[in-house]
Design a protein around this motif. Sequence first.
Motif, PDB file in Angstrom:
ATOM      1  N   THR A  47       0.801  -1.223   0.000  1.00 41.09           N
ATOM      2  CA  THR A  47       0.000   0.000   0.000  1.00 41.09           C
ATOM      3  C   THR A  47       0.838   1.280   0.000  1.00 41.09           C
ATOM      4  O   THR A  47       0.615   2.166  -0.819  1.00 41.09           O
ATOM      5  N   LEU A  48       1.787   1.392   0.913  1.00 37.10           N
ATOM      6  CA  LEU A  48       2.566   2.629   0.994  1.00 37.10           C
ATOM      7  C   LEU A  48       3.354   2.886  -0.281  1.00 37.10           C
ATOM      8  O   LEU A  48       3.428   4.023  -0.760  1.00 37.10           O
ATOM      9  N   LEU A  49       3.924   1.840  -0.849  1.00 38.24           N
ATOM     10  CA  LEU A  49       4.686   1.999  -2.084  1.00 38.24           C
ATOM     11  C   LEU A  49       3.788   2.485  -3.218  1.00 38.24           C
ATOM     12  O   LEU A  49       4.145   3.405  -3.956  1.00 38.24           O
ATOM     13  N   VAL A  50       2.607   1.918  -3.341  1.00 38.69           N
ATOM     14  CA  VAL A  50       1.656   2.348  -4.377  1.00 38.69           C
ATOM     15  C   VAL A  50       1.239   3.796  -4.135  1.00 38.69           C
ATOM     16  O   VAL A  50       1.174   4.596  -5.072  1.00 38.69           O
ATOM     17  N   LEU A  51       0.974   4.165  -2.889  1.00 33.30           N
ATOM     18  CA  LEU A  51       0.579   5.541  -2.578  1.00 33.30           C
ATOM     19  C   LEU A  51       1.677   6.533  -2.956  1.00 33.30           C
ATOM     20  O   LEU A  51       1.394   7.594  -3.519  1.00 33.30           O
ATOM     21  N   VAL A  52       2.916   6.194  -2.656  1.00 36.53           N
ATOM     22  CA  VAL A  52       4.020   7.099  -2.991  1.00 36.53           C
ATOM     23  C   VAL A  52       4.155   7.247  -4.510  1.00 36.53           C
ATOM     24  O   VAL A  52       4.370   8.343  -5.015  1.00 36.53           O
ATOM     25  N   MET A  53       3.990   6.158  -5.233  1.00 31.05           N
ATOM     26  CA  MET A  53       4.060   6.236  -6.697  1.00 31.05           C
ATOM     27  C   MET A  53       2.931   7.089  -7.268  1.00 31.05           C
ATOM     28  O   MET A  53       3.141   7.895  -8.164  1.00 31.05           O
ATOM     29  N   LEU A  54       1.735   6.908  -6.729  1.00 30.33           N
ATOM     30  CA  LEU A  54       0.601   7.693  -7.216  1.00 30.33           C
ATOM     31  C   LEU A  54       0.696   9.150  -6.769  1.00 30.33           C
ATOM     32  O   LEU A  54       0.087  10.029  -7.390  1.00 30.33           O
ATOM     33  N   ALA A  55       1.468   9.418  -5.718  1.00 34.95           N
ATOM     34  CA  ALA A  55       1.686  10.805  -5.302  1.00 34.95           C
ATOM     35  C   ALA A  55       2.512  11.555  -6.349  1.00 34.95           C
ATOM     36  O   ALA A  55       2.369  12.763  -6.509  1.00 34.95           O
ATOM     37  N   GLU A  56       3.364  10.819  -7.076  1.00 34.84           N
ATOM     38  CA  GLU A  56       4.169  11.425  -8.135  1.00 34.84           C
ATOM     39  C   GLU A  56       3.273  11.901  -9.277  1.00 34.84           C
ATOM     40  O   GLU A  56       3.410  13.003  -9.772  1.00 34.84           O
ATOM     41  N   ARG A  57       2.353  11.001  -9.684  1.00 38.73           N
ATOM     42  CA  ARG A  57       1.462  11.258 -10.823  1.00 38.73           C
ATOM     43  C   ARG A  57       0.568  10.040 -11.003  1.00 38.73           C
ATOM     44  O   ARG A  57       0.847   8.981 -10.451  1.00 38.73           O
ATOM     45  N   PRO A  58      -0.512  10.177 -11.792  1.00 38.53           N
ATOM     46  CA  PRO A  58      -1.338   9.002 -12.093  1.00 38.53           C
ATOM     47  C   PRO A  58      -0.522   7.949 -12.863  1.00 38.53           C
ATOM     48  O   PRO A  58       0.412   8.295 -13.587  1.00 38.53           O
ATOM     49  N   HIS A  59      -0.881   6.696 -12.662  1.00 40.35           N
ATOM     50  CA  HIS A  59      -0.210   5.584 -13.343  1.00 40.35           C
ATOM     51  C   HIS A  59      -1.240   4.641 -13.947  1.00 40.35           C
ATOM     52  O   HIS A  59      -2.310   4.441 -13.374  1.00 40.35           O
ATOM     53  N   ARG A  60      -0.869   4.042 -15.027  1.00 44.44           N
ATOM     54  CA  ARG A  60      -1.655   2.933 -15.560  1.00 44.44           C
ATOM     55  C   ARG A  60      -1.268   1.675 -14.793  1.00 44.44           C
ATOM     56  O   ARG A  60      -0.200   1.604 -14.201  1.00 44.44           O
ATOM     57  N   TYR A  61      -2.154   0.686 -14.842  1.00 41.99           N
ATOM     58  CA  TYR A  61      -1.959  -0.536 -14.063  1.00 41.99           C
ATOM     59  C   TYR A  61      -0.613  -1.196 -14.381  1.00 41.99           C
ATOM     60  O   TYR A  61       0.168  -1.502 -13.476  1.00 41.99           O
TER      61      TYR A  61
END
Length: 129
Positions: A47-61
Amino acid sequence: MSDGNTDVPRHIVSVALGPGLPELVPAGDYEACPVTQTLQMLGDKWTLLVLVMLAERPHRYNELRRRVEGVSQRMLTRTLRTLEEDGIVTRTVFPTIPPGVEYALSDRGRDLLVPLAGLADWVIRGQAA
């Protein structure tokens, strides 16, 4: 405070965490507590890793899947679904063939970054001490 000292003054606990707990905490009440549920969700492996990545910008799956070494398709899907159900992440489907799906932080998810950054700072300061 030393490692073994857990004698935190009660007024500090009540200011920081609320009025305190009853002598007996029923398991059902603990499990139903929204704070408990949120901390359990945040404690999930990815969860935290995904949140940090999405904090950068939107991502595709598939972009997320490539960036997170070791996560299975099933676990990434489960993590994203949980975050979406909790209102932390938004999922946008684009009408392409095959359909494109993009994940982004919701307003609630961006709000969550503030206390997470505070927690991260606290952890880093504790390591330096």
